[in-house]
Design a protein around this motif. Structure first.
Motif, mmCIF file in Angstrom:
data_model
loop_
_atom_site.group_PDB
_atom_site.id
_atom_site.type_symbol
_atom_site.label_atom_id
_atom_site.label_comp_id
_atom_site.label_asym_id
_atom_site.label_seq_id
_atom_site.Cartn_x
_atom_site.Cartn_y
_atom_site.Cartn_z
ATOM 1 N N ILE A 172 54.191 41.333 62.727
ATOM 2 C CA ILE A 172 54.494 40.986 64.122
ATOM 3 C C ILE A 172 54.713 42.285 64.886
ATOM 4 N N LEU A 173 53.862 42.556 65.851
ATOM 5 C CA LEU A 173 53.948 43.807 66.590
ATOM 6 C C LEU A 173 54.836 43.725 67.835
ATOM 7 N N ASN A 174 55.144 42.520 68.284
ATOM 8 C CA ASN A 174 55.930 42.315 69.491
ATOM 9 C C ASN A 174 57.426 42.258 69.153
ATOM 10 N N ASP A 175 58.211 43.150 69.761
ATOM 11 C CA ASP A 175 59.648 43.218 69.469
ATOM 12 C C ASP A 175 60.388 41.935 69.828
ATOM 13 N N ASP A 176 60.004 41.292 70.933
ATOM 14 C CA ASP A 176 60.675 40.052 71.336
ATOM 15 C C ASP A 176 60.415 38.932 70.331
ATOM 16 N N VAL A 177 59.192 38.843 69.834
ATOM 17 C CA VAL A 177 58.867 37.813 68.845
ATOM 18 C C VAL A 177 59.662 38.065 67.562
ATOM 19 N N ARG A 178 59.765 39.317 67.153
ATOM 20 C CA ARG A 178 60.570 39.652 65.972
ATOM 21 C C ARG A 178 62.020 39.206 66.168
ATOM 22 N N ALA A 179 62.585 39.512 67.315
ATOM 23 C CA ALA A 179 63.976 39.147 67.587
ATOM 24 C C ALA A 179 64.160 37.632 67.586
ATOM 25 N N ASN A 180 63.207 36.913 68.177
ATOM 26 C CA ASN A 180 63.288 35.446 68.193
ATOM 27 C C ASN A 180 63.217 34.871 66.785
ATOM 28 N N LEU A 181 62.345 35.419 65.979
ATOM 29 C CA LEU A 181 62.208 34.949 64.598
ATOM 30 C C LEU A 181 63.492 35.220 63.815
ATOM 31 N N ALA A 182 64.075 36.386 63.984
ATOM 32 C CA ALA A 182 65.332 36.701 63.302
ATOM 33 C C ALA A 182 66.434 35.726 63.716
ATOM 34 N N ARG A 183 66.520 35.411 65.008
ATOM 35 C CA ARG A 183 67.528 34.455 65.486
ATOM 36 C C ARG A 183 67.319 33.074 64.864
ATOM 37 N N GLU A 184 66.074 32.667 64.728
ATOM 38 C CA GLU A 184 65.794 31.371 64.121
ATOM 39 C C GLU A 184 66.174 31.349 62.638
ATOM 40 N N MET A 185 65.903 32.433 61.947
ATOM 41 C CA MET A 185 66.291 32.504 60.537
ATOM 42 C C MET A 185 67.809 32.406 60.411
ATOM 43 N N LEU A 186 68.529 33.105 61.274
ATOM 44 C CA LEU A 186 69.987 33.017 61.256
ATOM 45 C C LEU A 186 70.466 31.612 61.608
ATOM 46 N N ARG A 187 69.767 30.948 62.502
ATOM 47 C CA ARG A 187 70.168 29.599 62.916
ATOM 48 C C ARG A 187 70.080 28.599 61.767
ATOM 49 N N VAL A 188 69.031 28.692 60.954
ATOM 50 C CA VAL A 188 68.816 27.667 59.926
ATOM 51 C C VAL A 188 69.518 27.964 58.604
ATOM 52 N N VAL A 189 70.047 29.182 58.424
ATOM 53 C CA VAL A 189 70.738 29.492 57.171
ATOM 54 C C VAL A 189 72.181 28.980 57.243
ATOM 55 N N ARG A 190 72.645 28.438 56.129
ATOM 56 C CA ARG A 190 73.992 27.869 56.039
ATOM 57 C C ARG A 190 75.044 28.977 56.080
ATOM 58 N N ARG A 191 76.129 28.699 56.791
ATOM 59 C CA ARG A 191 77.261 29.622 56.842
ATOM 60 C C ARG A 191 78.523 28.837 56.554
ATOM 61 N N PRO A 192 79.421 29.315 55.766
ATOM 62 C CA PRO A 192 79.330 30.509 54.930
ATOM 63 C C PRO A 192 78.520 30.227 53.663
#
Length: 163
Positions: A63-83
């Motif tokens: 992924i060459l677009n910084d915004d797309v990378r940031a959005n994908l990272a946020r989605e990964m954080l959203r779906v992972v269980r905490r704690p």
């Protein structure tokens, strides 16, 4: 996914998502009992906090677009269980040959996953070097990889804080 199934994961507990419909189709043919979805990683079709482990293999470097990378990272954080949940990252930091990719260094991984505990391990002997040396024996490649001097990838465990 095959590796996780081989290690004993239940097919119903392993999920896969790919942007390309053809890859999802091939995956469904090979793994008919594994739930696979065709979706943009910026809008994953899962509820928040449903996964104990989220894994990405060489996605961000494609992924060459910084915004797309940031959005994908946020989605990964959203779906992972905490704690207790974790994101497992495997991607390269150096690839001077392929202009369609961009390596990701630790500082960028830290920016993409703020408020997380990150543990980095350099791994994977540079593939062009491995291809040249493998005829000398796997032992040579193994020893060079252990030195980590010519390793081109990072394996990173990303553990979100208890927010």
């Amino acid at each position: 996914m095959l590796e996780f199934l081989f290690l004993g994961a239940l097919p119903s507990r392993v999920h896969g998502t790919d942007l390309l419909r053809e890859r999802v189709h091939r995956g469904r043919t090979r793994l008919p009992h594994v739930p696979l979805t065709c979706a943009d990683g910026q809008a994953l079709p899962y509820a928040a906090g449903v996964f104990d482990l989220v894994v990405q293999y060489t996605v961000f470097s494609s992924i060459l677009n910084d915004d797309v990378r940031a959005n994908l990272a946020r989605e990964m954080l959203r779906v992972v269980r905490r704690p207790g949940g974790m994101i497992l990252w495997y991607d390269f930091w150096l690839n001077p040959i392929n202009e369609q990719t961009r390596g990701i260094r630790p500082a960028e991984v830290r920016r993409l996953f703020p408020n997380c505990r990150l543990t980095f391990r350099r791994t994977t002997l540079a593939p062009p070097l491995t291809r040249r040396l493998v005829n000398m024996g796997w032992g040579v490649c193994y020893l060079l990889e252990r030195l980590a001097l010519f390793n081109t990838h990072y394996l990173v465990s990303i553990v979100p804080d208890h927010a």
